[in-house]
Design an enzyme around this catalytic site. Structure first.
Site, PDB file in Angstrom:
ATOM      1  N   ASN A 206     109.757 -62.854  42.810  1.00 22.60           N
ATOM      2  CA  ASN A 206     111.052 -63.530  42.756  1.00 22.60           C
ATOM      3  C   ASN A 206     110.947 -64.837  43.544  1.00 22.60           C
ATOM      4  O   ASN A 206     109.903 -65.147  44.120  1.00 22.60           O
ATOM      5  CB  ASN A 206     112.172 -62.627  43.281  1.00 22.60           C
ATOM      6  CG  ASN A 206     111.922 -62.203  44.714  1.00 22.60           C
ATOM      7  OD1 ASN A 206     111.906 -63.022  45.624  1.00 22.60           O
ATOM      8  ND2 ASN A 206     111.705 -60.904  44.913  1.00 22.60           N
ATOM      9  N   ASP A 277     113.406 -54.761  42.935  1.00 20.25           N
ATOM     10  CA  ASP A 277     114.029 -53.457  42.688  1.00 20.25           C
ATOM     11  C   ASP A 277     113.119 -52.549  41.865  1.00 20.25           C
ATOM     12  O   ASP A 277     113.133 -51.345  42.024  1.00 20.25           O
ATOM     13  CB  ASP A 277     115.367 -53.654  41.957  1.00 20.25           C
ATOM     14  CG  ASP A 277     116.400 -54.299  42.859  1.00 20.25           C
ATOM     15  OD1 ASP A 277     116.471 -53.881  44.032  1.00 20.25           O
ATOM     16  OD2 ASP A 277     117.100 -55.219  42.416  1.00 20.25           O
ATOM     17  N   LYS A 287      92.205 -57.401  33.462  1.00 14.41           N
ATOM     18  CA  LYS A 287      93.226 -58.307  32.922  1.00 14.41           C
ATOM     19  C   LYS A 287      93.646 -57.867  31.530  1.00 14.41           C
ATOM     20  O   LYS A 287      92.799 -57.616  30.671  1.00 14.41           O
ATOM     21  CB  LYS A 287      92.678 -59.736  32.887  1.00 14.41           C
ATOM     22  CG  LYS A 287      93.733 -60.738  32.486  1.00 14.41           C
ATOM     23  CD  LYS A 287      93.178 -62.143  32.367  1.00 14.41           C
ATOM     24  CE  LYS A 287      94.239 -63.037  31.767  1.00 14.41           C
ATOM     25  NZ  LYS A 287      93.694 -64.226  31.159  1.00 14.41           N
ATOM     26  N   PRO A 305     111.463 -48.006  46.235  1.00 17.81           N
ATOM     27  CA  PRO A 305     112.287 -47.415  47.297  1.00 17.81           C
ATOM     28  C   PRO A 305     113.230 -48.469  47.880  1.00 17.81           C
ATOM     29  O   PRO A 305     112.883 -49.648  47.932  1.00 17.81           O
ATOM     30  CB  PRO A 305     111.255 -46.970  48.348  1.00 17.81           C
ATOM     31  CG  PRO A 305     110.031 -47.780  48.060  1.00 17.81           C
ATOM     32  CD  PRO A 305     110.045 -48.063  46.590  1.00 17.81           C
ATOM     33  N   ASP A 306     114.413 -48.047  48.295  1.00 17.63           N
ATOM     34  CA  ASP A 306     115.358 -48.956  48.951  1.00 17.63           C
ATOM     35  C   ASP A 306     115.107 -48.858  50.463  1.00 17.63           C
ATOM     36  O   ASP A 306     115.508 -47.885  51.112  1.00 17.63           O
ATOM     37  CB  ASP A 306     116.795 -48.577  48.601  1.00 17.63           C
ATOM     38  CG  ASP A 306     117.780 -49.618  49.114  1.00 17.63           C
ATOM     39  OD1 ASP A 306     117.585 -50.135  50.240  1.00 17.63           O
ATOM     40  OD2 ASP A 306     118.738 -49.920  48.385  1.00 17.63           O
ATOM     41  N   ILE A 307     114.438 -49.860  51.003  1.00 18.86           N
ATOM     42  CA  ILE A 307     113.966 -49.796  52.397  1.00 18.86           C
ATOM     43  C   ILE A 307     115.153 -49.776  53.362  1.00 18.86           C
ATOM     44  O   ILE A 307     115.220 -48.957  54.282  1.00 18.86           O
ATOM     45  CB  ILE A 307     113.038 -50.992  52.701  1.00 18.86           C
ATOM     46  CG1 ILE A 307     111.872 -51.008  51.703  1.00 18.86           C
ATOM     47  CG2 ILE A 307     112.526 -50.930  54.130  1.00 18.86           C
ATOM     48  CD1 ILE A 307     111.070 -52.306  51.692  1.00 18.86           C
ATOM     49  N   PHE A 323     121.200 -57.916  53.862  1.00 19.25           N
ATOM     50  CA  PHE A 323     121.564 -59.133  53.137  1.00 19.25           C
ATOM     51  C   PHE A 323     122.011 -58.745  51.739  1.00 19.25           C
ATOM     52  O   PHE A 323     121.630 -57.688  51.237  1.00 19.25           O
ATOM     53  CB  PHE A 323     120.377 -60.104  53.064  1.00 19.25           C
ATOM     54  CG  PHE A 323     120.294 -61.005  54.249  1.00 19.25           C
ATOM     55  CD1 PHE A 323     119.897 -60.524  55.481  1.00 19.25           C
ATOM     56  CD2 PHE A 323     120.650 -62.348  54.143  1.00 19.25           C
ATOM     57  CE1 PHE A 323     119.842 -61.353  56.589  1.00 19.25           C
ATOM     58  CE2 PHE A 323     120.602 -63.194  55.246  1.00 19.25           C
ATOM     59  CZ  PHE A 323     120.204 -62.694  56.466  1.00 19.25           C
ATOM     60  N   LYS A 337     128.244 -53.361  48.554  1.00 21.02           N
ATOM     61  CA  LYS A 337     126.829 -53.134  48.871  1.00 21.02           C
ATOM     62  C   LYS A 337     126.661 -52.622  50.302  1.00 21.02           C
ATOM     63  O   LYS A 337     125.849 -51.751  50.590  1.00 21.02           O
ATOM     64  CB  LYS A 337     126.041 -54.440  48.672  1.00 21.02           C
ATOM     65  CG  LYS A 337     124.543 -54.251  48.715  1.00 21.02           C
ATOM     66  CD  LYS A 337     123.795 -55.487  48.244  1.00 21.02           C
ATOM     67  CE  LYS A 337     123.820 -55.620  46.734  1.00 21.02           C
ATOM     68  NZ  LYS A 337     123.076 -56.801  46.262  1.00 21.02           N
ATOM     69  N   LYS A 341     124.850 -49.120  51.113  1.00 19.26           N
ATOM     70  CA  LYS A 341     123.600 -49.038  51.895  1.00 19.26           C
ATOM     71  C   LYS A 341     123.840 -48.388  53.258  1.00 19.26           C
ATOM     72  O   LYS A 341     122.883 -48.113  53.990  1.00 19.26           O
ATOM     73  CB  LYS A 341     123.024 -50.444  52.106  1.00 19.26           C
ATOM     74  CG  LYS A 341     122.773 -51.188  50.808  1.00 19.26           C
ATOM     75  CD  LYS A 341     121.325 -51.546  50.608  1.00 19.26           C
ATOM     76  CE  LYS A 341     121.149 -52.173  49.238  1.00 19.26           C
ATOM     77  NZ  LYS A 341     119.752 -52.401  48.893  1.00 19.26           N
TER      78      LYS A 341
HETATM   79  N1  CTP Z   1     116.668 -54.020  50.043  1.00 23.87           N
HETATM   80  C1  CTP Z   1     115.689 -53.166  50.487  1.00 23.87           C
HETATM   81  N2  CTP Z   1     114.919 -52.484  49.589  1.00 23.87           N
HETATM   82  C2  CTP Z   1     115.116 -52.638  48.258  1.00 23.87           C
HETATM   83  C3  CTP Z   1     116.122 -53.524  47.776  1.00 23.87           C
HETATM   84  C4  CTP Z   1     116.881 -54.207  48.700  1.00 23.87           C
HETATM   85  O1  CTP Z   1     115.506 -53.023  51.700  1.00 23.87           O
HETATM   86  N3  CTP Z   1     114.359 -51.957  47.405  1.00 23.87           N
HETATM   87  C5  CTP Z   1     117.515 -54.710  51.017  1.00 23.87           C
HETATM   88  C6  CTP Z   1     117.386 -56.216  51.038  1.00 23.87           C
HETATM   89  O2  CTP Z   1     116.415 -56.627  51.982  1.00 23.87           O
HETATM   90  C7  CTP Z   1     118.777 -56.652  51.437  1.00 23.87           C
HETATM   91  C8  CTP Z   1     119.664 -55.595  50.836  1.00 23.87           C
HETATM   92  O3  CTP Z   1     118.847 -54.453  50.657  1.00 23.87           O
HETATM   93  O4  CTP Z   1     118.972 -56.602  52.842  1.00 23.87           O
HETATM   94  C9  CTP Z   1     120.316 -55.965  49.550  1.00 23.87           C
HETATM   95  O5  CTP Z   1     119.389 -56.531  48.672  1.00 23.87           O
HETATM   96  P1  CTP Z   1     119.865 -57.049  47.226  1.00 23.87           P
HETATM   97  O6  CTP Z   1     118.662 -57.452  46.449  1.00 23.87           O
HETATM   98  O7  CTP Z   1     120.996 -58.003  47.375  1.00 23.87           O
HETATM   99  O8  CTP Z   1     120.522 -55.761  46.651  1.00 23.87           O
HETATM  100  P2  CTP Z   1     119.963 -54.599  45.783  1.00 23.87           P
HETATM  101  O9  CTP Z   1     119.965 -53.356  46.564  1.00 23.87           O
HETATM  102  O10 CTP Z   1     118.661 -54.992  45.194  1.00 23.87           O
HETATM  103  O11 CTP Z   1     121.096 -54.495  44.684  1.00 23.87           O
HETATM  104  P3  CTP Z   1     121.327 -55.392  43.357  1.00 23.87           P
HETATM  105  O12 CTP Z   1     120.027 -56.053  43.036  1.00 23.87           O
HETATM  106  O13 CTP Z   1     121.745 -54.406  42.349  1.00 23.87           O
HETATM  107  O14 CTP Z   1     122.416 -56.354  43.689  1.00 23.87           O
END
Ligand code: CTP
Length: 398
Positions: A206, A277, A287, A305-307, A323, A337, A341
């Site tokens: 990204n 995500d 390749k 995983p959502d850290i 964030f 959000k 979270k």
């Molecule tokens: N974050 C994380 N791990 C992930 C995704 C997000 O730790 N796999 C954390 C980011 O560092 C940030 C927060 O979660 O502090 C929100 O990230 P954001 O990308 O805005 O939200 P998402 O959870 O990805 O939700 P969406 O993309 O559906 O808006």
């Protein structure tokens, strides 16, 4: 505007003080340069005069400023005193409280002026017991010692004793003047993008540059914290003072964060990374080749995983700041959000405005509602965010 008294000692690294002067002036500071006689053998006073826009103070016996009292007045008229490079001889004279030239007199007369000495010398000189004794004495006297850095030296040797780089000296000065609200605290951050490999040469990524996370690491370090930053790939230089754990994928980032939490108690966790995500469900070996007549390959994705959510849900969770990068409806999306979270404080911004840019505009979202932080450079926003988080930290755990 800060008034900086910049003492320049007689070492080869005096040329770096020219660049420091330029950076300070660019940052809006007023710089008064004082040089030792030895320093003028390395750089002409005219260079500093041109860069600072002020006459350089050189001589105890020919004071330029006011009524023959330069050795006192210049110290009184400053907000901070920086000596770079501080030679072994200057350190010795400062430690002993000697007054044999204008710069030494100013160090004597500094009173409560916040003072930073940045040593620079050959590595054997730096390792000398007398130098180390003097540095310990100066620290005990409340002087901040910046560096030295390590690496190649002018004499051809490699080791400790290099003057910090001008950018690092500027960070040290900011830290010297910052409120030490995070002294004794440990801060863990995630920053930058993640790269999720598809095959050996392709990845999903990204547009995060890492600038906001880097700025947060610097702001926390300036405030006295021990800072560990788990960072995805970025072109930025590592932030001065922080320990950086470099990772590529979301899963590596998660593992590194958990390992840091395991290693020692963390007071504040800031999730500034733009974590992917999803990742390609299968990483192709080698390749992926295109062949004439064949359809484009399908790319199946798997959830990462959502850290932040995982850290916030731990029994021993540190204070967590998240964030939210949104495309629209910032207030409602960010508040939702935050709750999803399970974090007490969330910083919301519009992703397209934030990525890569040097400044940003954001909102702070907590249980009480939304507060706007007006558009500002990312470092300034980072300082506001870290100060806000610092006031919310629970008492230190025993
Ligand atoms: N974050 C994380 N791990 C992930 C995704 C997000 O730790 N796999 C954390 C980011 O560092 C940030 C927060 O979660 O502090 C929100 O990230 P954001 O990308 O805005 O939200 P998402 O959870 O990805 O939700 P969406 O993309 O559906 O808006």
């Amino acid at each position: 505007m800060r008034r900086i008294l910049l003492g320049v000692g007689g070492g080869i690294a005096a040329y770096k003080a020219c660049e420091l002067t330029r950076l300070l002036v660019k940052a809006g500071d007023a710089v008064q340069v004082v040089m030792t006689e030895a320093a003028t053998r390395f750089v002409a006073p005219l260079t500093f005069q041109a860069l600072s826009g002020r006459e350089v103070a050189l001589d105890l016996w020919r004071p330029q400023a006011t009524g023959g009292m330069d050795h006192i007045d210049l110290a009184r008229a400053a907000d901070a005193f920086v000596v770079a490079p501080a030679t072994a001889d200057l350190l010795a004279r400062a430690a002993q409280g000697r007054g044999d030239d204008l710069l030494a007199n100013l160090l004597l007369a500094r009173g409560a002026l916040p003072t930073l000495l940045a040593p620079a010398m050959n590595r054997a000189m730096w390792a000398n017991a007398a130098v180390q004794r003097n540095v310990a004495l100066l620290r005990g006297d409340g002087v901040r010692i910046a560096g030295p850095g390590s690496g190649e030296q002018a004499c051809g040797e490699v080791g400790d004793g290099r003057l910090l780089e001008p950018e690092q000296l500027l960070a040290e000065l900011d830290a010297l003047l910052a409120p030490q609200v995070l002294r004794g605290r440990r801060v863990l951050l995630t920053a930058g993008p993640t790269w999720e490999p598809w095959d050996e040469v392709r990845y999903l990524g990204n547009r995060s540059s890492g600038k906001m996370g880097w700025a947060l690491a610097r702001a926390a370090w300036e405030r006295g914290a021990e800072v560990v930053m788990v960072a995805g790939p970025s072109a930025l230089e590592p932030p001065h003072g922080a320990r950086v754990v470099a990772v590529q994928t979301a899963r590596q980032m998660r593992d590194a964060v958990l390992a840091e939490l395991q290693r020692a108690a963390v007071d504040l966790f800031v999730a500034a990374a733009a974590v992917a995500d999803w990742r390609p469900a299968q990483v192709v070996a080698g390749k992926l080749k295109k062949r004439a007549g064949e359809a484009a390959p399908a790319l199946a994705l798997e959830l990462n995983p959502d850290i932040l959510a995982e850290v916030a849900a731990r029994a021993d969770a540190p204070y967590c700041v998240g964030f939210a990068a949104e495309a629209d409806d910032l207030h409602a999306q960010a508040q939702a959000k935050r709750l999803r979270k399970g974090v007490p404080l969330l910083v919301g911004n519009i992703g397209a405005q934030a990525f890569g840019s040097d400044d940003n505009v954001c909102v702070l979202v907590d249980a009480d509602g939304v507060r706007a932080l007006p558009r500002a450079p990312k470092l300034q926003l980072a300082r506001q965010i870290i100060d806000e988080a610092a006031t919310r930290l629970p008492e230190r755990r025993p």
